[in-house]
Design a protein around this motif. Structure first.
Motif, PDB file in Angstrom:
ATOM      1  N   MET A  60       0.839  -1.207   0.000  1.00 40.88           N
ATOM      2  CA  MET A  60       0.000   0.000   0.000  1.00 40.88           C
ATOM      3  C   MET A  60       0.870   1.252   0.000  1.00 40.88           C
ATOM      4  SD  MET A  60      -2.970  -1.381   2.524  1.00 40.88           S
ATOM      5  CE  MET A  60      -3.332   0.139   3.316  1.00 40.88           C
ATOM      6  N   PHE A  61       1.956   1.210   0.784  1.00 41.94           N
ATOM      7  CA  PHE A  61       2.837   2.377   0.816  1.00 41.94           C
ATOM      8  C   PHE A  61       3.608   2.519  -0.501  1.00 41.94           C
ATOM      9  CE2 PHE A  61       1.989   2.188   5.338  1.00 41.94           C
ATOM     10  CZ  PHE A  61       1.858   3.526   5.623  1.00 41.94           C
ATOM     11  N   LEU A  62       3.963   1.397  -1.118  1.00 41.63           N
ATOM     12  CA  LEU A  62       4.689   1.485  -2.397  1.00 41.63           C
ATOM     13  C   LEU A  62       3.842   2.160  -3.469  1.00 41.63           C
ATOM     14  CD1 LEU A  62       6.525  -1.948  -2.724  1.00 41.63           C
ATOM     15  CD2 LEU A  62       7.472   0.243  -2.102  1.00 41.63           C
ATOM     16  N   THR A  63       2.534   1.870  -3.480  1.00 45.67           N
ATOM     17  CA  THR A  63       1.685   2.467  -4.533  1.00 45.67           C
ATOM     18  C   THR A  63       1.562   3.973  -4.374  1.00 45.67           C
ATOM     19  OG1 THR A  63      -0.269   1.950  -3.239  1.00 45.67           O
ATOM     20  CG2 THR A  63       0.286   0.434  -5.030  1.00 45.67           C
ATOM     21  N   MET A  64       1.972   4.526  -3.234  1.00 44.78           N
ATOM     22  CA  MET A  64       1.969   5.987  -3.089  1.00 44.78           C
ATOM     23  C   MET A  64       2.975   6.637  -4.036  1.00 44.78           C
ATOM     24  SD  MET A  64       1.845   6.703   0.918  1.00 44.78           S
ATOM     25  CE  MET A  64       0.303   6.825   1.781  1.00 44.78           C
ATOM     26  N   ASP A  78      13.283   3.728  -8.665  1.00 43.05           N
ATOM     27  CA  ASP A  78      14.612   4.253  -8.349  1.00 43.05           C
ATOM     28  C   ASP A  78      14.511   5.388  -7.326  1.00 43.05           C
ATOM     29  OD1 ASP A  78      17.401   4.427  -8.691  1.00 43.05           O
ATOM     30  OD2 ASP A  78      17.149   6.142 -10.021  1.00 43.05           O
ATOM     31  N   PHE A  79      13.532   6.254  -7.539  1.00 45.38           N
ATOM     32  CA  PHE A  79      13.296   7.378  -6.623  1.00 45.38           C
ATOM     33  C   PHE A  79      12.934   6.851  -5.236  1.00 45.38           C
ATOM     34  CE2 PHE A  79      10.299  10.591  -4.896  1.00 45.38           C
ATOM     35  CZ  PHE A  79      11.154  11.671  -4.829  1.00 45.38           C
ATOM     36  N   LEU A  80      12.028   5.878  -5.235  1.00 49.44           N
ATOM     37  CA  LEU A  80      11.580   5.248  -4.001  1.00 49.44           C
ATOM     38  C   LEU A  80      12.741   4.631  -3.241  1.00 49.44           C
ATOM     39  CD1 LEU A  80       8.920   4.367  -2.613  1.00 49.44           C
ATOM     40  CD2 LEU A  80       8.840   2.483  -4.192  1.00 49.44           C
ATOM     41  N   GLN A  81      13.644   4.018  -4.010  1.00 46.82           N
ATOM     42  CA  GLN A  81      14.750   3.292  -3.400  1.00 46.82           C
ATOM     43  C   GLN A  81      15.792   4.248  -2.823  1.00 46.82           C
ATOM     44  OE1 GLN A  81      15.098  -0.106  -3.509  1.00 46.82           O
ATOM     45  NE2 GLN A  81      17.249  -0.494  -3.140  1.00 46.82           N
ATOM     46  N   HIS A  82      16.025   5.357  -3.508  1.00 43.79           N
ATOM     47  CA  HIS A  82      17.168   6.191  -3.127  1.00 43.79           C
ATOM     48  C   HIS A  82      16.806   7.550  -2.547  1.00 43.79           C
ATOM     49  CE1 HIS A  82      20.015   3.364  -4.787  1.00 43.79           C
ATOM     50  NE2 HIS A  82      19.248   3.260  -5.843  1.00 43.79           N
ATOM     51  N   GLU A  83      15.594   8.035  -2.789  1.00 46.14           N
ATOM     52  CA  GLU A  83      15.277   9.394  -2.341  1.00 46.14           C
ATOM     53  C   GLU A  83      14.241   9.430  -1.223  1.00 46.14           C
ATOM     54  OE1 GLU A  83      16.991  11.853  -3.697  1.00 46.14           O
ATOM     55  OE2 GLU A  83      17.930  10.606  -5.230  1.00 46.14           O
ATOM     56  N   VAL A  84      13.230   8.583  -1.319  1.00 49.67           N
ATOM     57  CA  VAL A  84      12.131   8.651  -0.352  1.00 49.67           C
ATOM     58  C   VAL A  84      12.611   8.177   1.022  1.00 49.67           C
ATOM     59  CG1 VAL A  84       9.838   7.785   0.189  1.00 49.67           C
ATOM     60  CG2 VAL A  84      10.451   8.259  -2.169  1.00 49.67           C
ATOM     61  N   ILE A  89      13.614   0.708   2.966  1.00 50.77           N
ATOM     62  CA  ILE A  89      13.101  -0.284   3.927  1.00 50.77           C
ATOM     63  C   ILE A  89      11.763  -0.836   3.425  1.00 50.77           C
ATOM     64  CG2 ILE A  89      12.303  -0.647   6.286  1.00 50.77           C
ATOM     65  CD1 ILE A  89      15.219  -0.081   6.288  1.00 50.77           C
ATOM     66  N   VAL A  90      10.886   0.070   2.987  1.00 50.20           N
ATOM     67  CA  VAL A  90       9.555  -0.380   2.570  1.00 50.20           C
ATOM     68  C   VAL A  90       9.669  -1.266   1.331  1.00 50.20           C
ATOM     69  CG1 VAL A  90       7.291   0.363   1.768  1.00 50.20           C
ATOM     70  CG2 VAL A  90       8.429   1.613   3.580  1.00 50.20           C
ATOM     71  N   ARG A  91      10.495  -0.850   0.366  1.00 47.31           N
ATOM     72  CA  ARG A  91      10.663  -1.680  -0.819  1.00 47.31           C
ATOM     73  C   ARG A  91      11.372  -2.988  -0.444  1.00 47.31           C
ATOM     74  NH1 ARG A  91      14.438  -1.844  -5.537  1.00 47.31           N
ATOM     75  NH2 ARG A  91      13.381  -3.420  -6.761  1.00 47.31           N
ATOM     76  N   GLY A  92      12.323  -2.886   0.487  1.00 41.97           N
ATOM     77  CA  GLY A  92      13.013  -4.088   0.947  1.00 41.97           C
ATOM     78  C   GLY A  92      12.046  -5.073   1.571  1.00 41.97           C
ATOM     79  N   MET A  93      11.121  -4.567   2.385  1.00 45.78           N
ATOM     80  CA  MET A  93      10.128  -5.446   3.006  1.00 45.78           C
ATOM     81  C   MET A  93       9.311  -6.151   1.935  1.00 45.78           C
ATOM     82  SD  MET A  93       8.681  -3.147   6.105  1.00 45.78           S
ATOM     83  CE  MET A  93       7.782  -4.346   7.048  1.00 45.78           C
ATOM     84  N   HIS A  94       8.900  -5.402   0.917  1.00 42.89           N
ATOM     85  CA  HIS A  94       8.046  -6.005  -0.110  1.00 42.89           C
ATOM     86  C   HIS A  94       8.838  -6.986  -0.971  1.00 42.89           C
ATOM     87  CE1 HIS A  94       3.969  -5.769  -1.617  1.00 42.89           C
ATOM     88  NE2 HIS A  94       4.411  -5.888  -2.841  1.00 42.89           N
ATOM     89  N   LEU A 146       7.060  -5.343 -12.239  1.00 43.95           N
ATOM     90  CA  LEU A 146       6.745  -3.936 -11.971  1.00 43.95           C
ATOM     91  C   LEU A 146       7.937  -2.980 -11.885  1.00 43.95           C
ATOM     92  CD1 LEU A 146       3.664  -4.376  -9.624  1.00 43.95           C
ATOM     93  CD2 LEU A 146       3.740  -4.239 -12.093  1.00 43.95           C
ATOM     94  N   PRO A 147       9.115  -3.383 -11.346  1.00 38.07           N
ATOM     95  CA  PRO A 147      10.223  -2.408 -11.339  1.00 38.07           C
ATOM     96  C   PRO A 147      10.693  -2.030 -12.744  1.00 38.07           C
ATOM     97  CG  PRO A 147      10.673  -4.189  -9.815  1.00 38.07           C
ATOM     98  CD  PRO A 147       9.490  -4.606 -10.621  1.00 38.07           C
ATOM     99  N   TRP A 148      10.334  -2.827 -13.742  1.00 44.29           N
ATOM    100  CA  TRP A 148      10.619  -2.511 -15.144  1.00 44.29           C
ATOM    101  C   TRP A 148      12.112  -2.307 -15.405  1.00 44.29           C
ATOM    102  CZ3 TRP A 148       7.363  -3.702 -18.807  1.00 44.29           C
ATOM    103  CH2 TRP A 148       7.562  -3.199 -20.097  1.00 44.29           C
TER     104      TRP A 148
END
Lengths: 223, 296
Positions: A60-64, A78-84, A89-94, A146-148
């Motif tokens: 749910m948080f990833l879809t934000m 990439d943004f999610l992984q390095h900037e947010v 952590i959230v992407r790692g959990m998923h 999905l990460p494409w």
């Protein structure tokens, strides 16, 4: 005050039996690791559910941030992984949770198999459990794209090619998954929809069935 | 309404006109007297213990996440022919099946449908295949040994598939993209700049230079939008690379695998002046300035 509110609701909806049924049932000794350490094998089902809850929350948080289109999907990951903040952590959990849930589910399946818990009267619950297994594999397959990145793209392309080689149904499966004649923009949106709406919907329904049945029948007795 | 009158004969009394029964005392579910021993209530006794197990798992899980950030390679490029496709690990055993003779090519149906179908079909229908009353695994030799055998096969296929992949990486001297990219990012390299596919627009398509371009032999290789094709490079943004004089030189003498074009264009009816105008026009093909691009 709270008790009054509860009574007011209970008077109208008779909710006590619902939660008392969940809360008050006895847990037998043979599945309790506090009494028999080897009973930890009975934890795998609960842990599968726990990881599934983590998957739902982290998803749910990833879809934000995630954008399901071919130019932005990769950039948003990439943004999610390095900037947010805490994105890694959230992407790692998923990401790791997706593997862990398969491991836990497999261990749970083995426990049920080797304790013979699938035998009468619990046949239906086993079948529903297997359907959950397949839905989970479907979630893994659709989520992988999905990460494409190249890994995602080519794994999906090969996966669809393999599905397309199935006799008779192959071309239909290919069109259904691919949404066109190539693995591309349509495939991504389709996999996103399957991953985020269709398969979780099926998963919730099956999980509800799984839990209602286990509550109704109780856990299988000691060997 | 029947519910409005509560006569003493009526056994079930409802709340108002609803279907909720009134005043019924809750009957607790039967206990597990069939299993004598230290059974305990689900909430809170057992659930708290279950949560302790959950916490231990969660800590291990978070340690894994922090130690190994999730991988991300380079953006998907459908034209990349060197990439070795690999599914996620839990599909590897089915992927590996397809690499054996009699399970691939003419017999691929065995690898895609029959074997996985038998495996998942038998597993799903296990309660209807193994109908005996006995539950202990050592008293069910057929079911247990089939399960152990399939499990061993799945583990074997997964390991072989992974080994094969590692070997392929080694002989082709490939570093997996997600590792390479993470290393570059850690070293402070700007990988995102390279990933950015900037499309440089054509400049001055209504000018006379473009008409000459269309009449010249350049068109047949570098295409009508200057975008190039196959191994012929695009001329978009060529003005950033070469000056007008250098372009004239390339047209006269060729460059790399491109042969000289000047004389053949003259014989095809273009004048030297026109070719000079073309070179001047090509020299104006520059990428839009950074400021202009970001202001858009």
């Amino acid at each position: 005050m709270l008790k009054k509110m509860y009574n007011w609701i209970d008077e109208r909806l008779d909710i006590t039996p619902m939660w008392r049924d969940v809360a008050d049932h006895e847990v037998p000794e043979h599945v309790n690791p506090a009494h028999h350490f080897s009973a930890f094998v009975y934890c795998f089902g609960g842990l599968t559910f726990f990881i599934t809850i983590l998957q739902i929350l982290s998803g749910m948080f990833l879809t934000m941030y995630y954008v399901p289109d071919i130019t932005n999907a990769y950039k948003s990951v990439d943004f999610l992984q390095h900037e947010v903040a805490f994105g890694v952590i959230v992407r790692g959990m998923h990401h790791w949770g997706a593997s862990l849930v398969i491991v836990m589910m497999f261990l749970h399946t083995l426990r049920v198999f080797f304790t013979g818990s699938y035998k009468a009267p619990r046949e239906m619950n086993w079948v529903v459990g297997m359907l959950i297994f397949m839905v989970m594999l479907g979630l893994g397959f659709t989520g992988y794209l999905l990460p494409w990145d190249n890994k995602a793209y080519f794994a999906t392309k090969v996966g669809i090619q393999i599905a397309a080689s199935v006799p008779l149904l192959g071309p239909y499966i290919e069109t259904f998954l691919q949404g066109g004649s190539i693995t591309g923009a349509q495939t991504l949106t389709r996999f996103f929809a399957l991953h985020v709406f269709f398969l979780p919907g099926a998963l919730f329904a099956l999980l509800a069935g799984h839990f209602i049945m286990i509550r109704k029948q109780g856990i299988s007795g000691p060997l | 309404m029947a519910h409005d009158h509560h006569s003493k004969d009526e056994k079930v009394i409802y709340v108002g006109d609803s279907r909720v029964k009134q005043g019924g005392k809750f009957v607790p579910p039967p206990d597990y007297s069939a299993y004598p021993g230290k059974s305990e209530a689900f909430i809170p006794n057992f659930l708290l213990k279950e949560w302790m197990v959950g916490c231990v798992v969660l800590i291990g899980f978070l340690a894994l996440i922090i130690a190994h950030p999730s991988p991300l390679g380079y953006p998907a490029d459908p034209n990349n022919s060197a990439f070795i496709p690999m599914p996620d690990w839990y599909f590897l055993f089915m992927y590996q099946l397809l690499k054996y003779p009699y399970l691939s090519e003419d017999y691929v149906v065995f690898g895609t449908v029959i074997i996985p179908g038998l495996l998942f079909g038998a597993l799903t229908l296990a309660p209807f295949l193994d109908t005996g009353k006995e539950r202990r695994f050592y008293k069910r030799p057929i079911a247990s040994s089939l399960m152990l055998l399939s499990f061993a096969a799945v583990v074997y296929l997964t390991v072989v598939s992974w080994d094969h992949y590692q070997h392929e990486l080694e002989i082709n001297n490939i570093i997996p993209e997600h590792i390479e990219r993470a290393e570059k990012l850690a070293a402070g390299e700007d990988v995102r700049e390279e990933e950015e596919e900037t499309v440089i627009p054509i400049v001055g398509q209504s000018e006379v230079g473009y008409e000459i371009y269309e009449a010249s032999s350049c068109l047949s290789c570098h295409a009508s939008g200057l975008e190039g094709q196959a191994s012929f490079p695009p001329l978009l943004g060529i003005g950033d690379k070469y000056t007008e004089d250098e372009l004239v030189d390339i047209m006269k003498n060729g460059i790399g695998t491109m042969p000289a074009q000047w004389d053949s264009n003259i014989t095809n009816g273009l004048t030297e002046d026109e070719l000079n105008t073309l070179a001047a026009w090509l020299a104006t093909q520059k990428a839009p300035a950074e400021d202009a691009a970001s202001a858009e």
